[in-house]
Design a protein around this motif. Structure first.
Motif, PDB file in Angstrom:
ATOM      1  N   ASN A  98       0.906  -1.240   0.141  1.00  0.00           N
ATOM      2  CA  ASN A  98       0.015  -0.051   0.214  1.00  0.00           C
ATOM      3  C   ASN A  98       1.115   1.227   0.055  1.00  0.00           C
ATOM      4  O   ASN A  98       2.160   0.761  -0.063  1.00  0.00           O
ATOM      5  CB  ASN A  98      -0.992   0.039   1.193  1.00  0.00           C
ATOM      6  CG  ASN A  98      -0.307   0.288   2.205  1.00  0.00           C
ATOM      7  OD1 ASN A  98       0.570   0.524   2.547  1.00  0.00           O
ATOM      8  ND2 ASN A  98      -1.252  -0.545   3.376  1.00  0.00           N
ATOM      9  N   ASP A 197      -6.508   1.132  11.258  1.00  0.00           N
ATOM     10  CA  ASP A 197      -6.667  -0.724  10.576  1.00  0.00           C
ATOM     11  C   ASP A 197      -6.445  -1.552  11.833  1.00  0.00           C
ATOM     12  O   ASP A 197      -5.396  -1.351  12.391  1.00  0.00           O
ATOM     13  CB  ASP A 197      -6.027  -0.569   9.146  1.00  0.00           C
ATOM     14  CG  ASP A 197      -6.857  -0.081   8.025  1.00  0.00           C
ATOM     15  OD1 ASP A 197      -8.190   0.256   8.161  1.00  0.00           O
ATOM     16  OD2 ASP A 197      -6.422  -0.210   7.367  1.00  0.00           O
ATOM     17  N   ARG A 225      -9.304   0.237   3.998  1.00  0.00           N
ATOM     18  CA  ARG A 225      -9.087  -1.257   3.532  1.00  0.00           C
ATOM     19  C   ARG A 225      -9.986  -1.300   3.887  1.00  0.00           C
ATOM     20  O   ARG A 225     -11.280  -1.151   4.610  1.00  0.00           O
ATOM     21  CB  ARG A 225      -8.065  -1.795   4.214  1.00  0.00           C
ATOM     22  CG  ARG A 225      -6.713  -1.768   3.856  1.00  0.00           C
ATOM     23  CD  ARG A 225      -5.827  -0.288   4.202  1.00  0.00           C
ATOM     24  NE  ARG A 225      -5.272   0.469   3.540  1.00  0.00           N
ATOM     25  CZ  ARG A 225      -4.364   1.067   4.254  1.00  0.00           C
ATOM     26  NH1 ARG A 225      -4.820   1.702   4.418  1.00  0.00           N
ATOM     27  NH2 ARG A 225      -3.830   1.820   3.337  1.00  0.00           N
ATOM     28  N   THR A 227     -11.062  -5.306   4.857  1.00  0.00           N
ATOM     29  CA  THR A 227     -11.565  -5.235   6.140  1.00  0.00           C
ATOM     30  C   THR A 227     -12.078  -5.253   7.138  1.00  0.00           C
ATOM     31  O   THR A 227     -13.000  -5.213   7.801  1.00  0.00           O
ATOM     32  CB  THR A 227     -10.111  -6.053   6.176  1.00  0.00           C
ATOM     33  OG1 THR A 227      -9.086  -5.225   5.984  1.00  0.00           O
ATOM     34  CG2 THR A 227      -9.926  -7.215   5.122  1.00  0.00           C
ATOM     35  N   ALA A 250      -8.512   0.198  -2.357  1.00  0.00           N
ATOM     36  CA  ALA A 250      -8.501  -0.739  -1.623  1.00  0.00           C
ATOM     37  C   ALA A 250      -9.586  -1.197  -1.498  1.00  0.00           C
ATOM     38  O   ALA A 250      -9.477  -2.412  -1.377  1.00  0.00           O
ATOM     39  CB  ALA A 250      -7.579   0.161  -0.338  1.00  0.00           C
ATOM     40  N   THR A 251     -10.343  -1.317  -1.706  1.00  0.00           N
ATOM     41  CA  THR A 251     -11.946  -1.928  -1.368  1.00  0.00           C
ATOM     42  C   THR A 251     -11.892  -3.062  -2.664  1.00  0.00           C
ATOM     43  O   THR A 251     -12.204  -4.021  -2.422  1.00  0.00           O
ATOM     44  CB  THR A 251     -13.222  -1.024  -2.058  1.00  0.00           C
ATOM     45  OG1 THR A 251     -13.263  -0.157  -1.192  1.00  0.00           O
ATOM     46  CG2 THR A 251     -14.031  -2.352  -1.949  1.00  0.00           C
TER      47      THR A 251
END
Length: 379
Positions: A98, A197, A225, A227, A250-251
């Protein structure tokens, strides 16, 4: 966190026509090496690229040093980068996973004159990291307006917008780009909330929903993100019903997971590619799934193209980091653009790729994915 030593892999052995990979102790003397610092699915994309390249040309031109990245902490990223540049004959690295990790490691690669090819890092700052820093995607200077345009195209004036963004280089940069592009007179920005995160979170992710819910947005822009979105979305739905969720790039990682439990069904997101858009993309997706047992996303396609691109540079005689850098800078100028599965590849003066962004929607899982989820198996 102590990082385990890098595991080195030969690109291919004598059974290269079958695409067989074999572990080895070190790269062969005299042959350039390409390293990776990415996630497991992106290393699968590199494996496929190495096999395809050797089948096409009939010989191996580079070793590969495949490595995963356990987290995006700066210290971990720098340590992994340092280990890679100390390996013999490493001319390029594909990574990191990332923007935060790529930025942290960029100085190490530039100091060592090793090309860094980031598959999906979008932070605007990465474009200023140095002459050896490249990426396969546009920067957030392009993605922020794409998110704002998606709202302008899809919603009436007066629609209330909230932003939930991850508090790191990626999230802060993209949030700023989006804010600059959003017409807040037409689309009032009623809430902005940063989050952390994973295990670094100091509070429950669900507790953070309360101030956003109190603002009663009609669209939530999720810059973070998938998650974490997966963890918080049930609370969002509980408090705000069918509020539209528009995710950042990021999805796209959730497409690889398959949305097996259906939690993210209907979430819209900005992506770099639509894998149904061309015959080449569809064929790649089918071939990747057949080989590895799960479907790829845009990141896998872009990592595959990055590996094929670097292998082509080496085949053309670029056997040092500086020579690879010059070869990349010459694409579309001294030499034709590289044509990959994702399309034509050239780079700007900042090492960026220019490509149109698309808005996609996460579909409901099919029955096979539901069955795998109930058995605790990943797609």
């Amino acid at each position: 966190m102590k990082v385990s030593p890098l595991r080195t892999q030969c690109a291919l052995v004598s059974l290269m026509l079958a695409g067989v990979l074999q572990a080895c102790d070190a790269p062969r003397v005299g042959r350039p090496a390409i390293g990776t610092v990415v996630g497991y699915s992106l290393n699968d994309a590199v494996r496929l690229a190495v096999a395809d390249d050797s089948v096409q040309y009939g010989r191996v031109v580079a070793d590969t040093i495949l490595n995963g990245e356990p987290n995006a902490r700066a210290a971990t990223s720098i340590e992994l980068a340092t280990q890679l540049v100390q390996q013999p004959r490493v001319v390029a690295v594909i990574g990191h996973m990332n923007s935060s990790a790529s930025l942290a490691a960029a100085q190490t690669y530039n100091d060592a004159a090793v090309v860094q090819m980031a598959p999906t890092s979008t932070s605007e700052l990465y474009g200023t990291a140095g002459a050896f820093s490249y990426r396969m995607v546009p920067s957030d200077a392009e993605q922020g307006p794409a998110l704002a345009q998606a709202i302008a195209r899809g919603f009436a004036h007066g629609t209330r917008v909230a932003v939930m963004y991850v508090n790191d280089d990626y999230g802060r940069g993209l949030r700023s780009s989006f804010r600059r592009a959003l017409d807040t007179l037409a689309y009032p920005l009623v809430a902005e909330l940063p989050h952390l995160d994973g295990q670094e979170r100091g509070t429950s992710v669900n507790a953070d929903v309360a101030p956003v819910a109190a603002a009663r947005p009609q669209v939530i822009v999720w810059i973070g993100r998938p998650t974490t979105l997966h963890a918080v979305l049930p609370s969002i739905r509980r408090d705000l019903g069918d509020v539209t969720v528009l995710g950042s790039d990021a999805t796209t990682a959730w497409t690889v997971r398959g949305n097996a439990d259906g939690v993210l069904t209907g979430v819209q997101y900005v992506d770099f590619l639509d894998l149904n858009a061309t015959p080449d993309l569809r064929a790649f997706a089918d071939r990747f799934a057949a080989r590895f047992g799960y479907s790829p996303g845009a990141a896998e396609v872009l990592t595959y193209d990055a590996a094929r691109l670097l292998l082509r540079a080496i085949r053309d005689g670029a056997e040092s980091g500086e020579a690879v850098r010059q070869w990349l800078d010459g694409l579309g100028r001294e030499r034709p653009a590289f044509v990959g599965v994702s399309g034509s590849v050239t780079f700007t003066a900042d090492g960026d790729m220019q490509r149109p962004l698309v808005v996609r929607t996460i579909p409901a899982p099919d029955d096979s994915l539901r069955a795998r989820a109930s058995q605790g198996r990943r797609p």
